[in-house]
Design an enzyme around this catalytic site. Structure first.
Site, PDB file in Angstrom:
ATOM      1  N   ARG A  36      47.555  37.048  27.627  1.00 48.55           N
ATOM      2  CA  ARG A  36      48.695  37.935  27.380  1.00 48.55           C
ATOM      3  C   ARG A  36      49.873  37.163  26.779  1.00 48.55           C
ATOM      4  NH1 ARG A  36      48.069  42.021  32.509  1.00 48.55           N
ATOM      5  NH2 ARG A  36      46.786  43.495  31.365  1.00 48.55           N
ATOM      6  N   LYS A 198      35.271  55.771  39.251  1.00 46.77           N
ATOM      7  CA  LYS A 198      35.582  57.149  39.645  1.00 46.77           C
ATOM      8  C   LYS A 198      35.750  58.118  38.485  1.00 46.77           C
ATOM      9  CE  LYS A 198      38.225  56.117  43.798  1.00 46.77           C
ATOM     10  NZ  LYS A 198      39.629  56.047  44.201  1.00 46.77           N
ATOM     11  N   GLY A 349      40.871  46.214  30.671  1.00 46.90           N
ATOM     12  CA  GLY A 349      40.351  46.258  32.037  1.00 46.90           C
ATOM     13  C   GLY A 349      39.056  45.472  32.219  1.00 46.90           C
ATOM     14  N   GLY A 372      45.325  50.569  31.236  1.00 48.67           N
ATOM     15  CA  GLY A 372      45.922  51.864  31.572  1.00 48.67           C
ATOM     16  C   GLY A 372      46.517  52.523  30.346  1.00 48.67           C
TER      17      GLY A 372
END
Ligand code: AMP
Length: 393
Positions: A36, A198, A349, A372
């Site tokens: 990053r 999920k 992710g 996200g």
């Protein structure tokens, strides 16, 4: 229309506040992955080389307690930043007050001040207007380059640019170009492949991609809720009973373009399993849980990916942290990486870490720096940290 970029600003001699994403993983004061920081360098270097006085703001980790503060001290990033680029870096161990203001005032052209973790301020995550206005008072211009944070309306991402002329940095510009093309004008066939734990985390993205993509492939823990919705036996696999109706709806809407596993690797326990085998999807014995896609599914997914011209991948196909259940994720990763002439995008992710760990990172067109944020973008949602930046005239 496109956003004003850092290149559109006259930065020489000006105080430029840059919201970067320095939320790096770290352990015992050592940064374990500096990607990053490296991803923020093009914008930082452009600004220092063009005579700006740069003030860098970022969050690092979650800060709820005093212990969190000690753990997520931005000084570790300052040290690394000083090593990887040429401009002088001054770290200020404060998020407001005289020391910070003096350090900014004393800046020479081409120098950098890095402020302490923005989340040391309670008002950051609440987008406290006083805090945004205060930070804005430290600069003349604002650059948004923290793609990993643009889906959050915080004081540092949205508060500051309400007060200053603002632009996106090179990283955010690149992310928006690549993801925006996939979303609005993809080269077809466009295949989306989604995994992870999920359904509830991915509802909006499945819904939007069913509209946009030519095929949507679903693997990972969330596929068992779909299998359950089809009346399959799923044993003790991950299952969200409250998402069954939604899964049925997606199955109906996605008829012909939604692809699910046809076989699955199951085990009699999540940890220390004594029996691991492959069974047909929907035929998982009682007491067994699905932990990876099976070999027939790998072949099916490879077949459906073949010929794709745009691929968006988010989420592992199984519990890839355990080598015995990583095969599906590895094979999917390899299949996407081998596609010829395709734009291949990983939405950050876990899938990004999987590709990097496998040494495939450079085989993809783009690995998003914001898990996200890239998901919310592909959901078709407005990203507050981007929305606040003006469009070019
Ligand atoms: P997400 O953050 O939603 O992308 O989910 C990633 C997590 O999903 C990883 O930690 C995986 O271990 C987990 N996962 C993937 N497949 C399964 C599965 N079949 N059962 C349990 N967890 C899974």
């Amino acid at each position: 229309m496109s956003k004003v970029t850092v290149k559109d600003l006259d930065v020489k001699g000006r105080h430029v506040i840059v919201r970067v994403d320095f939320n790096v993983p770290h352990k015992n004061g050592v940064i374990t992955d500096d990607n990053r920081i490296m991803a923020a360098l093009p914008t930082i270097n452009y600004l220092t080389e063009n005579g700006a006085k740069v003030l860098l703001l970022s969050h690092l980790g979650k800060v709820k307690t005093e212990e969190d503060k000690a753990k997520n001290d931005m000084s570790i990033v300052a040290a690394r930043l000083a090593e990887v680029q040429k401009a002088p870096v001054k770290f200020v161990n404060a998020t407001r007050g005289a020391e910070l203001e003096e350090a900014v005032k004393a800046q020479e052209e081409g120098s950098i001040v890095l402020m302490q973790n923005t989340r040391y301020e309670k008002g950051e995550s609440k987008n406290d207007p006083e805090l945004g206005a205060y930070w804005a008072s430290l600069g003349d211009l604002f650059v948004e380059d923290a793609f990993g944070s643009v889906h959050r309306a915080h004081a540092s991402t949205v508060g500051i640019p309400t007060h200053l002329p603002a632009a996106v940095g090179f990283l955010v510009e690149k992310e928006l170009n690549v993801l925006g093309k996939a979303l609005n004008d993809p080269q077809r066939p466009f295949v989306a492949i989604l995994g992870g734990a999920k359904v509830s985390d991915k509802i909006a993205v499945i819904e939007n991609l069913l509209k946009i993509a030519d095929k949507v492939i679903i693997g990972g823990g969330m596929s068992y809720t779909f299998s359950g919705a089809q009346g399959g036996k799923i044993g003790t696999s991950l299952f969200e009973a409250d998402r069954v109706e939604l899964a049925k709806e997606f199955l109906a809407k996605g008829e012909g373009k939604l692809f699910l596993p046809v076989d699955t690797v199951v085990a009699n326990a999540f940890d220390d399993a004594t029996d691991v085998k492959t069974v047909k999807a929907g035929e998982i014995p009682d007491g067994y849980m699905g932990l990876d896609i099976g070999p027939e599914t790998i072949e099916l997914f490879k077949k459906e990916l073949a010929g794709a011209k745009t691929v968006f991948w988010n989420g592992p196909m199984g519990v890839f942290e355990k080598p015995e259940y990583a095969v599906g994720t590895i094979e999917v990763c390899k299949a996407i990486a081998a596609l010829d002439g395709a734009t291949t995008i990983i939405g950050g992710g876990d899938s990004a870490s999987a590709a990097k760990n496998l040494g495939f990172a450079d085989k993809f067109s783009h690995i998003s720096t914001g898990g996200g944020a890239s998901l919310e973008y592909m959901e078709g949602k407005e990203l507050p940290g981007v929305a606040i930046i003006p469009e070019k005239a």
